[in-house]
Design a protein around this motif. Sequence first.
Motif, PDB file in Angstrom:
ATOM      1  N   ASP A 120      10.791 -14.080 -27.508  1.00  0.00           N
ATOM      2  CA  ASP A 120      11.024 -15.169 -26.558  1.00  0.00           C
ATOM      3  C   ASP A 120      12.372 -15.052 -25.845  1.00  0.00           C
ATOM      4  O   ASP A 120      12.712 -15.896 -25.025  1.00  0.00           O
ATOM      5  N   ARG A 178       9.208 -17.901 -20.728  1.00  0.00           N
ATOM      6  CA  ARG A 178       8.498 -19.178 -20.808  1.00  0.00           C
ATOM      7  C   ARG A 178       7.025 -19.052 -20.446  1.00  0.00           C
ATOM      8  O   ARG A 178       6.198 -19.836 -20.921  1.00  0.00           O
ATOM      9  N   GLY A 229      14.675 -22.138 -23.414  1.00  0.00           N
ATOM     10  CA  GLY A 229      14.297 -21.148 -22.407  1.00  0.00           C
ATOM     11  C   GLY A 229      15.306 -21.025 -21.300  1.00  0.00           C
ATOM     12  O   GLY A 229      15.003 -20.462 -20.251  1.00  0.00           O
ATOM     13  N   ARG A 288       8.911 -19.188 -30.212  1.00  0.00           N
ATOM     14  CA  ARG A 288       9.940 -19.938 -29.493  1.00  0.00           C
ATOM     15  C   ARG A 288      11.053 -20.260 -30.476  1.00  0.00           C
ATOM     16  O   ARG A 288      11.048 -21.285 -31.146  1.00  0.00           O
TER      17      ARG A 288
END
Length: 406
Positions: A342, A76, A209, A205
């Motif tokens: 990510d 993140r 997360g 992304r």
Amino acid sequence: MRSLLIDITPLRTSPAFRRFFIGRAVSGIGGQLTVLAVMYQVWEATHSPLWSGSVAIAELVPMLVVGLWGGSIADRADRRSILLATNVTQLVLALLLMTQALWLGTSASSLGPVLVLVALMAATGAVATPASLGLIPRLLPADQVAAGLALNRLGFQGAVLLGPALGGLVIGYAGLEIAYALDAASFAAGFLGVVGLPALAPVTRTGGGGVLDGLRFAATQPVVRGVLLVDLAATVLAMPVSLFPLVNEERFGGDPRTLGLFLTAIAVGGVAASLVSGSFTRRSRPGVITIGAAAVWGLALGLVGVVTSPWLCLALLAVAGAADSVSVVTRGTLVQLAVPDDLRGRTAAIEMIVGAGGPEVGNLRGGAVAQLTSGSFALVSGGIACLLALAAIGATSRPMLTFRTR
């Protein structure tokens, strides 16, 4: 012949990776100074093997608790900022270890502060590790990631070989507080290795997360799942360290000089493999190499349970150490290249937890089997179980075996 040697291309072509590597290598040596200093301080304060073992618990529990959360943070936030913050925190903790050594020395009252600071150091490392593992693919092109991981592995093994020996000299001649002070200075070097890096926020992304997203991905992505299963097969089923004192007693008369060589032999094999890592980092099928190296690990350790010659035993342990290094690098290559940016932090955290928890469970398994039978049987049965498990993983993990780096 040059193609067999370790590939130093990442050090030549990437100034950012070069700074990161040097800082990490220096801080690794400092970390080993503290490992030895804590071991010495706790033993001198208690003369109890139970309390000495408590150091491992003080490190393992925070890592397990904080590790997944640290991976989520790495996916993140900017990874450079995470590493800067954790380096500063570790530097402060090392200075606090130095302070308590000055004030308390090896008295019994030092035990609590040492264990608390060790736990905080482990928790901080559990946040830093996922961020650092997800960094290499951002600094290097895909065809150099394996070479970068091999260099990192060599730096770690060099620290394991040099750090304890240096730590013994420092503690013997200058005292505990100087060992902790040198560790603090090494974290300053690590900070300098990170401060010049570019911003490293996640590029994409593709999902949430959360921790559960990372666990779900690791369980369902076939390459990552295969890598984790190989790691567990090698460590849970064939980890030999808890058996070394018993095997040393059964085979070699309990000579402490022989026992000291067991771990050294594994480390020497690992360094040797790293020095010729070009022989496997330049290959395009890391999955095949991962399975093969893990099989050599299991086979070598199984044979240790059969041989009677001390030197042959040490040679087999060196082979096992070399195979372990090959497997660590190729497993890391698979994870780094098969995982979206990510999700790298959370996947690295899971890999870190498996890598720390698997050996602990494996040592417990080996000790329990040896208690019921013998050290030799525990080693042989563990090696056979490892090979059977790897055969099953290979038969059901085709995406891992067919994965190509180029």
